[in-house]
Design an enzyme around this catalytic site. Structure first.
Site, PDB file in Angstrom:
ATOM      1  N   LYS A 120      34.185  54.342  51.283  1.00 32.66           N
ATOM      2  CA  LYS A 120      33.319  53.332  50.627  1.00 32.66           C
ATOM      3  C   LYS A 120      32.095  52.745  51.462  1.00 32.66           C
ATOM      4  O   LYS A 120      31.028  52.805  50.866  1.00 32.66           O
ATOM      5  CB  LYS A 120      34.199  51.878  50.398  1.00 32.66           C
ATOM      6  CG  LYS A 120      33.452  50.989  49.272  1.00 32.66           C
ATOM      7  CD  LYS A 120      34.435  49.731  49.429  1.00 32.66           C
ATOM      8  CE  LYS A 120      34.346  48.848  50.285  1.00 32.66           C
ATOM      9  NZ  LYS A 120      34.818  47.504  50.237  1.00 32.66           N
ATOM     10  N   ASP A 138      34.228  49.038  45.065  1.00 35.53           N
ATOM     11  CA  ASP A 138      34.967  47.889  45.768  1.00 35.53           C
ATOM     12  C   ASP A 138      35.826  47.343  44.616  1.00 35.53           C
ATOM     13  O   ASP A 138      35.766  47.822  43.532  1.00 35.53           O
ATOM     14  CB  ASP A 138      34.053  46.926  46.288  1.00 35.53           C
ATOM     15  CG  ASP A 138      33.002  46.378  45.408  1.00 35.53           C
ATOM     16  OD1 ASP A 138      33.128  46.566  44.014  1.00 35.53           O
ATOM     17  OD2 ASP A 138      32.338  45.358  45.576  1.00 35.53           O
TER      18      ASP A 138
END
Length: 212
Positions: A120, A138
């Site tokens: 991420k 997220d």
């Protein structure tokens, strides 16, 4: 969601916010990497408060190393998990100095090799700093992807792959910013604000929240 609905969904978000940016504050690629690394399980507002004090004093890998671990902890102790984040950041800075001449690398493999940098975080840096069409999934994007029918998936990686496949190419670079902001302020976890949502007409969420 159908391809036509997906196109309308992103065209609407783009019209409202043509040049979306992360809410983390930074002025260099290294500052962005640092801010994202510190932001895990923390709010952007909280990270910005800490980095406003840290970056004027130390905003290069060598300057962070020169602070020492305790010195760094002093600047970021208001952020959750600050001790482990400080260790990761120090190790990352050491690797950047020793292996990359103090520069943040531009490849996913090199980024993910840095301590505390997962998929991420690498995606955020590749997208926001280098303009690559990546999807940093997220909690907000995971929720929006599943709730709207835009990109259903059982885990963040599945949602990421669905988004890369289903988002029209002209929206890909900015899509993750639009989705984060939409999830943060409109399509919220406890109570999606469907009555003020500009894209509710294109969304497959069945139980739309009525106006209060």
């Amino acid at each position: 969601m159908t391809p036509a609905a997906i196109r309308s969904f992103f065209a609407t978000l783009q019209a409202a916010n043509p040049q979306p940016v992360t809410e983390l504050e930074y002025t260099s690629v290294f500052e962005l990497l640092t801010a994202v690394l510190l932001s895990a399980q923390a709010t952007d507002v909280g990270v910005n408060k800490a980095t406003r004090k840290l970056f004027p004093v130390a905003n290069t890998p060598q300057q962070i190393l020169d602070l020492g671990l305790e010195g760094l902890e002093g600047y970021i102790k208001t952020i959750g998990l600050y001790r482990s984040k400080a260790k990761h950041l120090m190790e990352t800075c050491r690797m950047l100095v020793e292996r990359h001449g103090g520069q943040v690398p531009r490849t996913r493999e090199a980024l993910e090799a840095l301590p505390g940098v997962g998929r991420k975080t690498a995606n955020v840096v590749l997208n926001s700093a280098f303009g690559e069409p990546t999807m940093a999934v997220d909690t907000h994007i995971f929720r929006v992807g599943n709730r709207t029918g835009l990109a259903p998936g059982r885990n963040p990686y599945e949602v990421e792959m669905q988004l890369l496949k289903r988002v029209p190419p002209e929206f890909l670079v900015d899509a993750h910013h639009w989705l984060i902001l939409h999830g943060r302020y409109v399509c919220q976890a406890r109570k999606p604000q469907c009555w003020v949502c500009s894209v509710s007409a294109y969304c497959d969420f069945k139980d739309k929240t009525p106006a209060p």
